[in-house]
Scaffold this motif. Sequence first.
Motif, PDB file in Angstrom:
ATOM      1  N   ILE A 114      -6.777 -87.881  37.430  1.00 47.06           N
ATOM      2  CA  ILE A 114      -6.857 -86.472  37.801  1.00 47.06           C
ATOM      3  C   ILE A 114      -6.761 -86.355  39.325  1.00 47.06           C
ATOM      4  N   GLY A 115      -5.821 -85.536  39.780  1.00 44.46           N
ATOM      5  CA  GLY A 115      -5.623 -85.339  41.209  1.00 44.46           C
ATOM      6  C   GLY A 115      -4.555 -86.232  41.809  1.00 44.46           C
ATOM      7  N   GLY A 116      -4.010 -87.142  41.006  1.00 46.57           N
ATOM      8  CA  GLY A 116      -2.936 -88.003  41.491  1.00 46.57           C
ATOM      9  C   GLY A 116      -3.414 -89.138  42.372  1.00 46.57           C
ATOM     10  N   ARG A 117      -2.450 -89.894  42.861  1.00 46.94           N
ATOM     11  CA  ARG A 117      -2.735 -91.060  43.703  1.00 46.94           C
ATOM     12  C   ARG A 117      -3.267 -90.618  45.060  1.00 46.94           C
ATOM     13  N   GLU A 118      -4.153 -91.430  45.620  1.00 45.75           N
ATOM     14  CA  GLU A 118      -4.754 -91.121  46.914  1.00 45.75           C
ATOM     15  C   GLU A 118      -4.649 -92.335  47.841  1.00 45.75           C
ATOM     16  N   ARG A 150     -12.370 -87.908  37.604  1.00 47.35           N
ATOM     17  CA  ARG A 150     -11.249 -88.527  38.315  1.00 47.35           C
ATOM     18  C   ARG A 150     -10.333 -89.310  37.380  1.00 47.35           C
ATOM     19  N   VAL A 151     -10.923 -90.040  36.404  1.00 42.98           N
ATOM     20  CA  VAL A 151     -10.140 -90.872  35.488  1.00 42.98           C
ATOM     21  C   VAL A 151     -10.562 -90.567  34.054  1.00 42.98           C
ATOM     22  N   ARG A 152      -9.551 -90.405  33.202  1.00 43.82           N
ATOM     23  CA  ARG A 152      -9.810 -90.230  31.774  1.00 43.82           C
ATOM     24  C   ARG A 152      -8.984 -91.284  31.030  1.00 43.82           C
ATOM     25  N   MET A 163      -1.620 -84.903  38.049  1.00 43.50           N
ATOM     26  CA  MET A 163      -2.108 -85.888  37.108  1.00 43.50           C
ATOM     27  C   MET A 163      -1.073 -86.988  36.928  1.00 43.50           C
ATOM     28  N   THR A 164      -1.560 -88.204  36.827  1.00 40.27           N
ATOM     29  CA  THR A 164      -0.711 -89.349  36.565  1.00 40.27           C
ATOM     30  C   THR A 164      -1.059 -89.895  35.198  1.00 40.27           C
ATOM     31  N   HIS A 165      -0.052 -90.183  34.380  1.00 44.15           N
ATOM     32  CA  HIS A 165      -0.288 -90.706  33.041  1.00 44.15           C
ATOM     33  C   HIS A 165       0.366 -92.068  32.899  1.00 44.15           C
ATOM     34  N   ALA A 166      -0.308 -92.992  32.298  1.00 43.35           N
ATOM     35  CA  ALA A 166       0.253 -94.278  31.914  1.00 43.35           C
ATOM     36  C   ALA A 166      -0.476 -94.685  30.650  1.00 43.35           C
ATOM     37  N   ASP A 167       0.206 -94.604  29.541  1.00 43.59           N
ATOM     38  CA  ASP A 167      -0.393 -94.834  28.233  1.00 43.59           C
ATOM     39  C   ASP A 167      -1.588 -93.900  28.068  1.00 43.59           C
ATOM     40  N   ASP A 168      -2.800 -94.439  27.997  1.00 46.15           N
ATOM     41  CA  ASP A 168      -3.963 -93.583  27.799  1.00 46.15           C
ATOM     42  C   ASP A 168      -4.744 -93.380  29.102  1.00 46.15           C
ATOM     43  N   PHE A 169      -4.121 -93.614  30.245  1.00 44.67           N
ATOM     44  CA  PHE A 169      -4.759 -93.495  31.551  1.00 44.67           C
ATOM     45  C   PHE A 169      -4.329 -92.199  32.217  1.00 44.67           C
ATOM     46  N   GLU A 170      -5.289 -91.380  32.572  1.00 42.37           N
ATOM     47  CA  GLU A 170      -5.001 -90.125  33.263  1.00 42.37           C
ATOM     48  C   GLU A 170      -5.777 -90.107  34.573  1.00 42.37           C
TER      49      GLU A 170
END
Length: 174
Positions: free
Chosen positions: A10-14, A91-93, A1-8
């Motif tokens: 799921i599964g990381g960068r592709e 994918r994105v939360r 998971m990648t987090h940036a402020d309220d951006f998650e």
Amino acid sequence: MTHADDFELIGGREPKPVVIAEYDPAWPFRFEAERSKISAVLPGATAIEHIGSTSVPGLAAKPIIDVIVVVADITTPEVQAALEHAGYELRVREADHRMFRTPAHDVHVHVWTDPADNARHLEFRDWLRAHDDDRDRYEAVKRELATRQWGDMNDYADAKSPVIAEITTRAALG
């Protein structure tokens, strides 16, 4: 998971290449199949619309059907459970947005609570449908960006933001 402020994410960068395909008249039919599937599991959705480049006849696009769905509350577990039951993967939360996709990554379902997000996407889509010059300009930018290497599809999407903002401003001024 990648987090940036309220951006998650799921599964990381592709990292993968961006492929732009010529417009396919089958795309609207694919959307209708997805709409049926989504409306069956989210009967309370106030909108289910085809957005993005595949919704604009004649516009070359990544062959990914983008769907926007408006629901009363995206934070309820029932929304995620319903879409996962229909075969979509989260994918994105974000605080005000969720993006689900098919396992084949050929359909993206964007879920919002605020109807203004729906209106913004529809305004852009409808403007491109009616204005060949802006549709051609947008396609040229996408084709040029597709020649570059991207760490993630979200980076490609971000790179399109200036031309989208320019066209959206014109659309708002009408």
